[in-house]
Design an enzyme around this catalytic site. Structure first.
Site, short mmCIF file in Angstrom:
data_model
loop_
_atom_site.label_atom_id
_atom_site.label_comp_id
_atom_site.label_asym_id
_atom_site.label_seq_id
_atom_site.Cartn_x
_atom_site.Cartn_y
_atom_site.Cartn_z
CD GLU A 271 -2.22 1.55 2.58
OE1 GLU A 271 -2.50 0.79 3.52
OE2 GLU A 271 -2.12 2.77 2.70
CB CYS A 307 -2.74 5.71 3.65
SG CYS A 307 -3.37 4.69 4.96
#
Ligand code: NAP
Length: 533
Positions: A271, A307
């Protein structure tokens, strides 16, 4: 919770059930609030120690993968209990190493143990096995069908790279580790150098659970050291069968390259970067104050080190948009600075801001107060036009922290083009009055579907619910594999693979695909779900 047994931190590698000092360069965590280096120092693992951890994991795999779902679930629950037992010692270490407040330390501990318990529950009821049975059709014409049975089995030892921005929930016993262990894979964590003590405490909690539950030595190891040395050696090791990673695009891609150039390439679930665009449709301007409150909260929470932080706010210029820009700028200017997690993250945030400030296509609208304390994040808001954004791809680069770029479009078409032009993202949000702007909303949603893992309606992106329906993934560069999620129960699928047993007698089958279904799990039998009773 008070800590009953204080654990002594000694800076060792945890290799299976034993501890060993490393003998490479010493690394120390730093308190980002004070800049003070923290003891103990952690000597990096050497190559022999990397090999030993990988070999132990390989040897543990056969026993561990064959534990029953119930026993494995009890093990995950025991890890959760052991982490809770770390009590105040863990909270204090977390705060000292991250500069984050106590509420966040406790919240992240809750999320970490909650994830472990969610995976325990998920495997107990057999969902992850995807047990599927197509029984023999011996009279079928023109040819008979034999019995076929599908289940999921674990990949093998997995390496997890702990993330800097979640010292617990995406780190040593975070979502990647919990899902890999739940799948039946031994795990080796490369601890993040920003929170070494927190990592050691959690690593010891996992070892304690391994011992209590009688899991094989090698089910878990925790190594410290530089990513480009220890991390790369782990990824290259032939015993490793998959990788979980959260961090920078540069780090993720370096790991992906190594994993793909091995003799046996392995999957990497990385990720990486995301700017999480928020689209304000014309009718969203009916309630400017709620947009201002929601956006600022989402942008500045945790100094923007999430994020899912909203790095892009897109709308069509109208009579109200100047009011919105002014209100957002007024709040940003009054916002206090917040401590960032590491000096590196702070420096790369400042470099990102300075890159934007120097860009002639962008205007700085507002920046929060400055501070002389170390590693202080000043929230920032910039603006540009839709045309500039569409012709300068570098404007869409992630600036990790509390910075966002407003993009003022001239037309609906331009807004749609922006949705089309952006790279893959973890999330995309849209705001509107649900009874208006339907046609435009459908066109934006249709574009976002091709890019993101999660589309958000009239809410802001920061914050990820850990639930069965969550997708924390998205098209590259949000992740290296858009078919996966790193949060939620289906994160387990990253570390499983399907296997079909053809024409097998019952005795040789795994329990979940036996006719008598001893654990009473849901099976897809000849095309129909047969629910457990
Ligand atoms: P990072 O530099 O990518 O590091 C993450 C982990 O990967 C660390 O354990 C690191 O080891 C290791 N690593 C780095 N490069 C490697 C390589 N070439 N080979 C093998 N392992 C490697 O990320 P970070 O330290 O967490 O933060 C740095 C930047 O990443 C931030 O400023 C931000 O831009 C971005 N970030 C983004 C997100 C997001 O979700 N979008 C989350 C966190 C960070 P060592 O550092 O110990 O050497």
């Amino acid at each position: 919770m008070i800590t009953l047994n204080m654990i002594k931190l000694n800076g060792n590698q945890i290799i299976g059930n034993s501890e060993q000092p490393g003998n490479e360069a010493v690394i120390k965590s730093t308190n980002p609030l004070t800049g003070q280096q923290l003891d103990p120092g952690y000597k990096g693992a050497n190559k022999a120690q990397v090999n030993e951890a990988c070999l132990l994991a390989k040897n543990a795999f056969d026993t561990y993968r064959n534990t029953s779902l119930k026993i494995r679930a009890e093990f995950l629950e025991e890890i959760a209990n052991e982490i809770e037992n770390l009590g105040d010692q863990l909270t204090k270490k977390f705060i000292e190493e991250s500069g984050l407040p106590e509420g966040r330390a406790k919240g992240e501990t809750g999320r970490t143990v909650g994830q472990l318990r969610m995976f325990a529950n998920h495997i107990k009821n057999g969902f992850a096995t995807n047990a599927t049975i197509d029984t023999a059709l011996l009279d079928r014409k023109p040819s008979a069908r034999t019995d076929h049975r599908l289940t999921n089995i674990p990949l093998g030892p997995i390496v997890v790279f702990g993330a800097s921005n979640f010292p617990l929930a995406f780190s040593v016993a975070g979502g990647d580790t919990a899902s890999a262990l739940a799948a039946g894979c031994p795990v080796i964590v490369k601890g993040h150098s920003a929170h070494l003590g927190t990592s050691e405490l959690v690593g010891k909690a996992i070892i304690s659970a391994i011992k209590k539950c009688g899991m094989p030595n090698g089910t878990f190891s925790l190594l410290f050291g530089s990513g480009s040395i220890v991390g790369q050696e782990l990824v290259s090791n032939k015993e490793i069968k998959g990788i979980g990673f959260t961090g920078s695009r540069k780090g993720g891609l370096a790991i992906l390259k190594t994993a793909q150039s091995r003799k046996e390439p392995i999957p990497v679930y990385a990720e990486m970067s995301s700017i999480n665009p928020v689209f304000l449709l014309p009718s969203a301007f009916e309630n400017i104050q709620s947009i201002v409150d929601g956006f600022i909260n989402s942008l500045t929470m945790g100094a923007g080190q999430f994020c899912t932080n909203p790095g892009l706010l897109v709308f069509i210029e109208n009579n109200e948009s100047q009011k919105l820009i002014k209100s957002l700028s007024d709040v940003i200017v009054k916002t206090n600075t917040q401590t960032m997690l590491t000096e590196n993250i702070y420096n790369s945030y400042c470099a990102g801001l300075s890159r934007l400030e120097k860009n002639k296509k962008i205007k700085l609208l507002a920046k929060s107060n400055s501070s002389t304390e170390p590693n202080q994040c000043q929230a920032a808001l910039f603006e540009t036009t839709g045309k500039n954004f569409l012709s300068n791809t570098d404007l869409a680069e992630e600036v990790f922290g509390a910075s966002s770029l407003i993009v003022k479009c001239e037309t609906e078409y331009e807004m749609e083009e922006i949705a089309k032009s952006i790279e893959g993202q973890l999330t995309g949000s849209l705001h509107l009055n649900k009874d208006q702007d339907e046609k435009l909303a459908k066109r934006i949603i249709s574009q976002l579907e091709l890019k993101v893992g999660r589309i958000i309606f009239n809410q802001f992106p920061t914050g990820v619910e850990v639930c069965n329906a969550m997708v924390h993934g998205g098209v590259y560069p949000a992740t290296s594999d858009s078919r996966s999620t790193s949060v939620g129960s289906t994160a387990i699928n990253r570390f499983l693979r399907p296997i079909c047993y053809q024409n097998f007698p019952q005795t040789y089958l795994r329990d979940e695909i036996k006719d008598h279904n001893p654990n009473n799990i849901t099976q897809l039998l000849n095309g129909e779900y047969k629910s457990s009773t």
